[in-house]
Design a protein around this motif. Structure first.
Motif, mmCIF file in Angstrom:
data_model
loop_
_atom_site.group_PDB
_atom_site.id
_atom_site.type_symbol
_atom_site.label_atom_id
_atom_site.label_comp_id
_atom_site.label_asym_id
_atom_site.label_seq_id
_atom_site.Cartn_x
_atom_site.Cartn_y
_atom_site.Cartn_z
ATOM 1 N N GLU A 152 57.406 9.308 65.847
ATOM 2 C CA GLU A 152 58.495 8.650 66.587
ATOM 3 C C GLU A 152 58.240 8.727 68.091
ATOM 4 O OE1 GLU A 152 62.382 9.982 65.496
ATOM 5 O OE2 GLU A 152 61.964 9.891 63.340
ATOM 6 N N GLU A 158 58.228 13.634 63.747
ATOM 7 C CA GLU A 158 58.767 13.536 65.100
ATOM 8 C C GLU A 158 57.702 13.040 66.073
ATOM 9 O OE1 GLU A 158 61.924 13.922 65.278
ATOM 10 O OE2 GLU A 158 62.100 14.780 63.269
ATOM 11 N N GLU A 190 55.670 6.222 69.164
ATOM 12 C CA GLU A 190 56.236 4.874 69.188
ATOM 13 C C GLU A 190 57.007 4.634 70.482
ATOM 14 O OE1 GLU A 190 58.592 4.138 65.754
ATOM 15 O OE2 GLU A 190 56.900 4.235 64.353
#
Length: 222
Positions: free
Chosen positions: A23, A20, A26
């Protein structure tokens, strides 16, 4: 603005949470990330018996169900005389941080986790940890001699720095369970998550904090 990820490489919930975190980073490439290791079971000398293994596998199943990440249960059950000491893995990450190779520290952290949870490597072993770091550096285009990594890993400087991480987590942040995610903004630290949370939910909380900060700034200048 900086995110502070408080975790331990041998914490299964941190293994799931790191996906997580990848992500989230990102989504927010402009925000820097600091990882502070907590030493979940650092210094343990207790051999993990079958009951202890089954207890951990119970947590692994929960993390796997929520995160979708794989776990190598067979490797853990087959390991004899295994002491669940997260100290060496924490020290390996601190070593990588100190080397400051320009490689994502989260990527290195996840490589250590993958080595333990998926590849079934013994990440209490300095030689295995050196291999993981060396391979990760090489894959990222930064080859480093394994002997250099081991020398740094065994240095008093790195041992002291690792202990400083543990003290910061316990005394400065007051955190005793992992993972935790903090946000530092203009010297103020706020908790984003105390435990596992999906990236989209983490983002929502960050957005709320950011909007609150913007509102406060507008009021000060109005």
């Amino acid at each position: 603005m900086k995110l502070i990820y408080v975790a331990d490489p041998m914490c299964s919930w941190c293994y799931g949470f790191s996906k997580e975190m990848a992500e989230l980073m990102e989504m927010n490439p402009e925000i820097s990330l600091e990882i502070v290791v907590g030493g979940l079971s650092a210094g343990s000398n207790k051999v993990l018996d079958d009951a202890g293994k089954r207890f951990r596998l119970m947590h692994w199943s929960k993390v796997e169900a929520i995160s979708g990440l794989p776990f190598n249960r067979e490797a853990l059950m087959a390991r004899e005389g295994f002491v669940y000491d997260s100290g060496p893995a924490c020290r390996a990450l601190v070593t990588a941080i100190k080397m400051n190779a320009g490689i994502s520290i989260l990527k290195i952290f996840r490589a250590i986790q993958h080595g333990f949870y998926v590849d079934g490597k013994d990440v209490t072993s300095p030689s295995e940890l050196v291999k993981i770091l060396s391979n990760t550096f090489a894959l990222e285009g930064y080859p480093v001699n394994g002997d250099l990594i081991l020398t740094m890993f065994n240095s008093e400087e790195i041992k002291l720095e690792t202990e400083n991480h543990f003290k910061t987590v316990k005394h400065t942040f007051g955190i005793s369970s992992f993972p935790a995610l903090l946000l530092e903004d203009h010297g103020e630290i706020k908790t984003i998550s105390a435990g596992y949370m999906a990236a989209n939910m983490l983002q929502e909380i960050m957005n709320k904090i950011s909007n609150q900060n913007d509102s406060v700034l507008c009021q000060k200048h109005s």
